[in-house]
Scaffold this motif. Structure first.
Motif, PDB file in Angstrom:
ATOM      1  N   SER A   4       0.805  -1.211   0.000  1.00 12.00           N
ATOM      2  CA  SER A   4       0.000   0.000   0.000  1.00 12.00           C
ATOM      3  C   SER A   4       0.843   1.268   0.000  1.00 12.00           C
ATOM      4  O   SER A   4       0.371   2.330  -0.357  1.00 12.00           O
ATOM      5  CB  SER A   4      -0.937  -0.002   1.215  1.00 12.00           C
ATOM      6  OG  SER A   4      -0.182  -0.076   2.398  1.00 12.00           O
ATOM      7  N   GLY A  38      -3.949   1.270  -4.340  1.00 10.62           N
ATOM      8  CA  GLY A  38      -5.171   1.343  -3.555  1.00 10.62           C
ATOM      9  C   GLY A  38      -5.757   2.730  -3.418  1.00 10.62           C
ATOM     10  O   GLY A  38      -6.875   2.889  -2.911  1.00 10.62           O
ATOM     11  N   SER A  40      -7.104   6.625  -4.858  1.00  9.22           N
ATOM     12  CA  SER A  40      -7.944   7.090  -5.958  1.00  9.22           C
ATOM     13  C   SER A  40      -7.541   8.508  -6.335  1.00  9.22           C
ATOM     14  O   SER A  40      -7.252   9.337  -5.472  1.00  9.22           O
ATOM     15  CB  SER A  40      -9.425   7.043  -5.574  1.00  9.22           C
ATOM     16  OG  SER A  40      -9.660   7.756  -4.379  1.00  9.22           O
ATOM     17  N   PHE A 190     -16.852   3.024  -6.641  1.00 12.14           N
ATOM     18  CA  PHE A 190     -16.076   3.189  -5.415  1.00 12.14           C
ATOM     19  C   PHE A 190     -16.224   2.001  -4.471  1.00 12.14           C
ATOM     20  O   PHE A 190     -15.263   1.610  -3.804  1.00 12.14           O
ATOM     21  CB  PHE A 190     -16.442   4.501  -4.714  1.00 12.14           C
ATOM     22  CG  PHE A 190     -15.700   5.683  -5.253  1.00 12.14           C
ATOM     23  CD1 PHE A 190     -14.443   6.008  -4.780  1.00 12.14           C
ATOM     24  CD2 PHE A 190     -16.251   6.466  -6.257  1.00 12.14           C
ATOM     25  CE1 PHE A 190     -13.741   7.083  -5.291  1.00 12.14           C
ATOM     26  CE2 PHE A 190     -15.558   7.546  -6.779  1.00 12.14           C
ATOM     27  CZ  PHE A 190     -14.299   7.863  -6.285  1.00 12.14           C
ATOM     28  N   SER A 191     -17.418   1.396  -4.421  1.00 13.27           N
ATOM     29  CA  SER A 191     -17.593   0.257  -3.522  1.00 13.27           C
ATOM     30  C   SER A 191     -16.816  -0.961  -4.027  1.00 13.27           C
ATOM     31  O   SER A 191     -16.144  -1.647  -3.242  1.00 13.27           O
ATOM     32  CB  SER A 191     -19.079  -0.085  -3.342  1.00 13.27           C
ATOM     33  OG  SER A 191     -19.647  -0.536  -4.549  1.00 13.27           O
ATOM     34  N   ASN A 193     -14.224  -0.785  -5.981  1.00 15.96           N
ATOM     35  CA  ASN A 193     -12.828  -0.384  -5.878  1.00 15.96           C
ATOM     36  C   ASN A 193     -12.280  -0.678  -4.483  1.00 15.96           C
ATOM     37  O   ASN A 193     -11.188  -1.228  -4.308  1.00 15.96           O
ATOM     38  CB  ASN A 193     -12.747   1.120  -6.168  1.00 15.96           C
ATOM     39  CG  ASN A 193     -11.365   1.552  -6.588  1.00 15.96           C
ATOM     40  OD1 ASN A 193     -10.836   1.007  -7.527  1.00 15.96           O
ATOM     41  ND2 ASN A 193     -10.803   2.491  -5.886  1.00 15.96           N
ATOM     42  N   LYS A 194     -13.080  -0.330  -3.480  1.00 18.03           N
ATOM     43  CA  LYS A 194     -12.668  -0.549  -2.094  1.00 18.03           C
ATOM     44  C   LYS A 194     -12.623  -2.037  -1.767  1.00 18.03           C
ATOM     45  O   LYS A 194     -11.686  -2.538  -1.149  1.00 18.03           O
ATOM     46  CB  LYS A 194     -13.634   0.174  -1.152  1.00 18.03           C
ATOM     47  CG  LYS A 194     -13.195   0.211   0.291  1.00 18.03           C
ATOM     48  CD  LYS A 194     -14.119   1.106   1.111  1.00 18.03           C
ATOM     49  CE  LYS A 194     -13.629   1.202   2.552  1.00 18.03           C
ATOM     50  NZ  LYS A 194     -14.520   2.051   3.372  1.00 18.03           N
ATOM     51  N   GLU A 195     -13.652  -2.754  -2.204  1.00 20.70           N
ATOM     52  CA  GLU A 195     -13.751  -4.186  -1.924  1.00 20.70           C
ATOM     53  C   GLU A 195     -12.564  -4.954  -2.501  1.00 20.70           C
ATOM     54  O   GLU A 195     -12.031  -5.873  -1.871  1.00 20.70           O
ATOM     55  CB  GLU A 195     -15.061  -4.720  -2.518  1.00 20.70           C
ATOM     56  CG  GLU A 195     -15.284  -6.208  -2.360  1.00 20.70           C
ATOM     57  CD  GLU A 195     -16.476  -6.687  -3.173  1.00 20.70           C
ATOM     58  OE1 GLU A 195     -16.479  -7.859  -3.564  1.00 20.70           O
ATOM     59  OE2 GLU A 195     -17.405  -5.880  -3.415  1.00 20.70           O
ATOM     60  N   GLY A 197      -9.625  -3.549  -3.565  1.00 13.54           N
ATOM     61  CA  GLY A 197      -8.326  -2.916  -3.344  1.00 13.54           C
ATOM     62  C   GLY A 197      -7.697  -2.367  -4.606  1.00 13.54           C
ATOM     63  O   GLY A 197      -6.470  -2.229  -4.706  1.00 13.54           O
ATOM     64  N   THR A 199      -6.654   0.364  -7.504  1.00 17.74           N
ATOM     65  CA  THR A 199      -6.304   1.777  -7.612  1.00 17.74           C
ATOM     66  C   THR A 199      -7.203   2.394  -8.683  1.00 17.74           C
ATOM     67  O   THR A 199      -7.490   1.757  -9.694  1.00 17.74           O
ATOM     68  CB  THR A 199      -4.829   1.922  -8.008  1.00 17.74           C
ATOM     69  OG1 THR A 199      -4.028   1.159  -7.092  1.00 17.74           O
ATOM     70  CG2 THR A 199      -4.371   3.372  -7.969  1.00 17.74           C
ATOM     71  N   CYS A 213     -12.454  11.278  -4.264  1.00 15.13           N
ATOM     72  CA  CYS A 213     -11.123  10.694  -4.456  1.00 15.13           C
ATOM     73  C   CYS A 213     -10.116  11.186  -3.421  1.00 15.13           C
ATOM     74  O   CYS A 213     -10.260  12.262  -2.853  1.00 15.13           O
ATOM     75  CB  CYS A 213     -10.611  11.021  -5.860  1.00 15.13           C
ATOM     76  SG  CYS A 213     -11.579  10.233  -7.172  1.00 15.13           S
ATOM     77  N   ASP A 214      -9.070  10.381  -3.217  1.00 19.00           N
ATOM     78  CA  ASP A 214      -8.010  10.730  -2.263  1.00 19.00           C
ATOM     79  C   ASP A 214      -7.178  11.909  -2.767  1.00 19.00           C
ATOM     80  O   ASP A 214      -6.713  12.729  -1.985  1.00 19.00           O
ATOM     81  CB  ASP A 214      -7.066   9.529  -2.055  1.00 19.00           C
ATOM     82  CG  ASP A 214      -7.794   8.297  -1.560  1.00 19.00           C
ATOM     83  OD1 ASP A 214      -8.694   8.447  -0.712  1.00 19.00           O
ATOM     84  OD2 ASP A 214      -7.471   7.185  -2.018  1.00 19.00           O
TER      85      ASP A 214
END
Length: 227
Positions: A4, A38, A40, A190-191, A193-195, A197, A199, A213-214
């Motif tokens: 990460s 990981g 965004s 996004f869900s 993407n998170k599930e 992992g 990028t 986004c981050d």
């Protein structure tokens, strides 16, 4: 393998020029940034600022006039076209504004296609699971022209995630959808993407989507104006 804290994507002084009647037209100039695995990133800017060109360079769909892209530890400049295609097949997913579904294939077949191209044996089961993830279990035998715009984009998202890509490039994924459907599509991206992992690199003109986004990269006339 990336952890990460490592960069899965790095752009180094990316420049893209194309010939025009007035001489060389600069589309992108000296764009540099890095993105951790990981994370965004939203790429924002007015129409014509170079967003889609940047996405094409980052994914190895196009080659820069100068500068380089390092994707998952590999410098894209060191690969030929076939090598870049292989790398995309291994670790990249795409979602486009125009869905890009094949009209002669039903939803299940469209989602299976990336796995079938690499000879995976469990393509059908994987595709059914991904279509279930996006809420289309009841529509797997429907063809694109039998699906709404939002449903077509869900199929495209299922296809993009079928190979568990390390990085997903999304180019205005809500551009052809109404606001409510667009919000559902963004939530879904996004869900998943998170599930998984993954990028995410997301081109958008919508500030509310960019806020998800981050990181944010703002382009104006082919240059970064703020990070």
């Amino acid at each position: 393998m990336n952890n990460s804290s490592s960069n899965i994507l790095q752009a180094i002084e990316l420049t893209k020029q194309v010939p025009s009647p007035e001489g060389q037209l600069i589309i992108l100039q000296d764009v540099s940034f890095s993105l951790s695995a990981g994370a965004s990133l939203a790429v924002v800017g007015v129409s014509g600022s170079g967003k889609s060109t940047l996405l094409g360079l980052l994914a190895g769909l196009d080659v820069p006039s100068s500068g380089s892209v390092i994707l998952d530890g590999t410098e894209l400049n060191s690969l030929n076209e076939d090598g870049r295609a292989r790398l995309r097949n291994q670790c990249v997913g795409f979602v486009f504004q125009s869905f890009q579904l094949l009209p002669s294939l039903n939803a299940l077949e469209n989602v299976m296609l990336p796995l079938e191209l690499v000879g995976a044996r469990d393509a059908e089961q994987n595709a059914k699971e991904r279509l279930s993830d996006v809420g289309l279990s009841q529509r797997i035998h429907h063809y694109p022209n039998q699906l709404s715009g939002g449903e077509q984009q869900r199929v495209a998202i299922a296809r993009a995630f079928i190979g568990a890509p390390k990085i997903l490039f999304a180019d205005e994924p809500t551009g052809n959808l109404d606001q409510k459907t667009g919000q559902q599509i963004i939530d879904l991206i996004f869900s998943l993407n998170k599930e998984l992992g993954t990028t995410l690199v997301l081109v958008t003109h919508n500030p509310a989507i960019a806020d998800h986004c981050d990181q944010r990269l703002t382009l104006a006339d082919g240059r970064i104006t703020q990070d």
